[in-house]
Design a protein around this motif. Structure first.
Motif, PDB file in Angstrom:
ATOM      1  N   ALA A 194     -31.336 -18.669 -46.957  1.00 13.42           N
ATOM      2  CA  ALA A 194     -31.154 -19.966 -46.297  1.00 13.42           C
ATOM      3  C   ALA A 194     -30.190 -20.866 -47.079  1.00 13.42           C
ATOM      4  O   ALA A 194     -29.375 -21.573 -46.478  1.00 13.42           O
ATOM      5  CB  ALA A 194     -32.499 -20.656 -46.117  1.00 13.42           C
ATOM      6  N   ASP A 195     -30.280 -20.841 -48.404  1.00 13.88           N
ATOM      7  CA  ASP A 195     -29.393 -21.680 -49.220  1.00 13.88           C
ATOM      8  C   ASP A 195     -27.935 -21.253 -49.070  1.00 13.88           C
ATOM      9  O   ASP A 195     -27.042 -22.090 -48.940  1.00 13.88           O
ATOM     10  CB  ASP A 195     -29.795 -21.610 -50.695  1.00 13.88           C
ATOM     11  N   VAL A 196     -27.690 -19.966 -49.087  1.00 15.89           N
ATOM     12  CA  VAL A 196     -26.320 -19.464 -48.967  1.00 15.89           C
ATOM     13  C   VAL A 196     -25.762 -19.774 -47.581  1.00 15.89           C
ATOM     14  O   VAL A 196     -24.601 -20.174 -47.440  1.00 15.89           O
ATOM     15  CB  VAL A 196     -26.262 -17.949 -49.259  1.00 15.89           C
ATOM     16  N   LYS A 197     -26.594 -19.634 -46.549  1.00 11.97           N
ATOM     17  CA  LYS A 197     -26.129 -19.944 -45.190  1.00 11.97           C
ATOM     18  C   LYS A 197     -25.737 -21.412 -45.065  1.00 11.97           C
ATOM     19  O   LYS A 197     -24.737 -21.741 -44.422  1.00 11.97           O
ATOM     20  CB  LYS A 197     -27.203 -19.576 -44.172  1.00 11.97           C
ATOM     21  N   GLU A 198     -26.500 -22.289 -45.696  1.00  4.64           N
ATOM     22  CA  GLU A 198     -26.157 -23.713 -45.667  1.00  4.64           C
ATOM     23  C   GLU A 198     -24.875 -23.970 -46.448  1.00  4.64           C
ATOM     24  O   GLU A 198     -24.028 -24.762 -46.033  1.00  4.64           O
ATOM     25  CB  GLU A 198     -27.311 -24.548 -46.233  1.00  4.64           C
ATOM     26  N   ALA A 199     -24.708 -23.296 -47.586  1.00 10.00           N
ATOM     27  CA  ALA A 199     -23.477 -23.456 -48.383  1.00 10.00           C
ATOM     28  C   ALA A 199     -22.266 -22.965 -47.594  1.00 10.00           C
ATOM     29  O   ALA A 199     -21.186 -23.567 -47.664  1.00 10.00           O
ATOM     30  CB  ALA A 199     -23.609 -22.697 -49.698  1.00 10.00           C
ATOM     31  N   LEU A 200     -22.434 -21.895 -46.825  1.00 10.90           N
ATOM     32  CA  LEU A 200     -21.328 -21.383 -46.008  1.00 10.90           C
ATOM     33  C   LEU A 200     -20.913 -22.389 -44.939  1.00 10.90           C
ATOM     34  O   LEU A 200     -19.740 -22.495 -44.603  1.00 10.90           O
ATOM     35  CB  LEU A 200     -21.708 -20.057 -45.357  1.00 10.90           C
ATOM     36  N   LYS A 201     -21.876 -23.132 -44.415  1.00 13.58           N
ATOM     37  CA  LYS A 201     -21.550 -24.151 -43.417  1.00 13.58           C
ATOM     38  C   LYS A 201     -20.696 -25.261 -44.023  1.00 13.58           C
ATOM     39  O   LYS A 201     -19.946 -25.928 -43.312  1.00 13.58           O
ATOM     40  CB  LYS A 201     -22.823 -24.761 -42.832  1.00 13.58           C
ATOM     41  N   ASP A 243     -10.507 -23.160 -44.081  1.00 13.15           N
ATOM     42  CA  ASP A 243      -9.582 -22.128 -44.559  1.00 13.15           C
ATOM     43  C   ASP A 243     -10.277 -21.106 -45.459  1.00 13.15           C
ATOM     44  O   ASP A 243     -10.008 -19.914 -45.390  1.00 13.15           O
ATOM     45  CB  ASP A 243      -8.376 -22.751 -45.264  1.00 13.15           C
ATOM     46  N   GLN A 244     -11.222 -21.573 -46.294  1.00 10.60           N
ATOM     47  CA  GLN A 244     -11.960 -20.650 -47.152  1.00 10.60           C
ATOM     48  C   GLN A 244     -12.922 -19.790 -46.333  1.00 10.60           C
ATOM     49  O   GLN A 244     -13.101 -18.597 -46.614  1.00 10.60           O
ATOM     50  CB  GLN A 244     -12.731 -21.409 -48.224  1.00 10.60           C
ATOM     51  N   TYR A 245     -13.528 -20.386 -45.317  1.00  8.43           N
ATOM     52  CA  TYR A 245     -14.427 -19.624 -44.456  1.00  8.43           C
ATOM     53  C   TYR A 245     -13.651 -18.554 -43.686  1.00  8.43           C
ATOM     54  O   TYR A 245     -14.107 -17.417 -43.548  1.00  8.43           O
ATOM     55  CB  TYR A 245     -15.159 -20.552 -43.492  1.00  8.43           C
ATOM     56  N   ASP A 246     -12.461 -18.909 -43.191  1.00 18.29           N
ATOM     57  CA  ASP A 246     -11.622 -17.946 -42.481  1.00 18.29           C
ATOM     58  C   ASP A 246     -11.169 -16.814 -43.406  1.00 18.29           C
ATOM     59  O   ASP A 246     -11.127 -15.645 -42.998  1.00 18.29           O
ATOM     60  CB  ASP A 246     -10.410 -18.629 -41.858  1.00 18.29           C
ATOM     61  N   ALA A 247     -10.824 -17.155 -44.648  1.00 18.68           N
ATOM     62  CA  ALA A 247     -10.412 -16.130 -45.612  1.00 18.68           C
ATOM     63  C   ALA A 247     -11.576 -15.187 -45.912  1.00 18.68           C
ATOM     64  O   ALA A 247     -11.390 -13.964 -46.008  1.00 18.68           O
ATOM     65  CB  ALA A 247      -9.910 -16.782 -46.898  1.00 18.68           C
ATOM     66  N   ARG A 248     -12.773 -15.732 -46.017  1.00 21.45           N
ATOM     67  CA  ARG A 248     -13.975 -14.905 -46.243  1.00 21.45           C
ATOM     68  C   ARG A 248     -14.192 -13.959 -45.064  1.00 21.45           C
ATOM     69  O   ARG A 248     -14.455 -12.772 -45.247  1.00 21.45           O
ATOM     70  CB  ARG A 248     -15.181 -15.821 -46.436  1.00 21.45           C
ATOM     71  N   THR A 249     -14.069 -14.480 -43.848  1.00 23.77           N
ATOM     72  CA  THR A 249     -14.248 -13.655 -42.660  1.00 23.77           C
ATOM     73  C   THR A 249     -13.207 -12.541 -42.617  1.00 23.77           C
ATOM     74  O   THR A 249     -13.528 -11.389 -42.297  1.00 23.77           O
ATOM     75  CB  THR A 249     -14.155 -14.519 -41.391  1.00 23.77           C
ATOM     76  N   PHE A 250     -11.956 -12.866 -42.961  1.00 23.38           N
ATOM     77  CA  PHE A 250     -10.906 -11.850 -42.988  1.00 23.38           C
ATOM     78  C   PHE A 250     -11.237 -10.757 -43.994  1.00 23.38           C
ATOM     79  O   PHE A 250     -11.078  -9.563 -43.709  1.00 23.38           O
ATOM     80  CB  PHE A 250      -9.547 -12.487 -43.323  1.00 23.38           C
ATOM     81  N   ARG A 251     -11.703 -11.162 -45.188  1.00 29.17           N
ATOM     82  CA  ARG A 251     -12.045 -10.163 -46.212  1.00 29.17           C
ATOM     83  C   ARG A 251     -13.154  -9.246 -45.728  1.00 29.17           C
ATOM     84  O   ARG A 251     -13.111  -8.033 -45.947  1.00 29.17           O
ATOM     85  CB  ARG A 251     -12.445 -10.855 -47.521  1.00 29.17           C
TER      86      ARG A 251
END
Length: 110
Positions: A41-48, A53-61
Motif C-alpha cells: 500500500a505504501d509503494v502504491k501511494e508513492a507511485l501515485k 515523466d518518471q512514472y512513464d519512464a518506469r512503465t516503459f522499463r
C-alpha cells in the motif's frame, strides 16, 4: 597501517555491492533497483505521487523488460543499467508516505 583499514573496507563493500547488483540481473533488462520493490500500500501511494515523466519512464522499463523476458533475451551490455547510474527515484516519495502513515497511526492512538 590501521588508518588504511576503513578506506579498504569501504572499497571492499562497494565492490561487493556492485557484484551483487549485477548478480541480481534486473539491470540486464534495463530496470532500476526501485523498480523491483514489492508493491504494498505504501509503494502504491508513492507511485501515485511520482511526476508523470518518471512514472512513464518506469512503465516503459517494465514493458521493455517484459518483452525481453518473453523473448528470452536481454539488452545489449551497453544498455544495461549501471550501478553508478541507478538512482533511487521512488525512495524519497516512499519515505514521505511511510512518515505520513506513522504520523496517522500515532494520531489514531491518542
Amino acid at each position: 597501517m590501521a588508518s588504511k583499514a576503513p578506506a579498504a573496507t569501504g572499497r571492499l563493500w562497494l565492490g561487493f555491492q556492485k557484484w551483487y547488483y549485477n548478480l541480481c540481473g534486473f539491470n540486464k533488462y534495463g530496470l532500476r533497483k526501485d523498480d523491483t520493490i514489492y508493491e504494498n500500500a505504501d509503494v502504491k501511494e508513492a507511485l501515485k505521487r511520482l511526476p508523470e515523466d518518471q512514472y512513464d519512464a518506469r512503465t516503459f522499463r517494465f514493458k521493455r523488460a517484459l518483452d525481453l523476458s518473453m523473448k528470452h533475451q536481454i539488452l545489449p551490455k551497453d544498455q544495461w543499467t549501471k550501478f553508478e547510474e541507478d538512482t533511487r527515484y521512488l525512495q524519497p516519495y516512499l519515505d514521505e508516505v511511510i512518515r505520513e502513515r506513522k504520523e496517522r497511526e500515532q494520531w489514531m492512538k491518542k
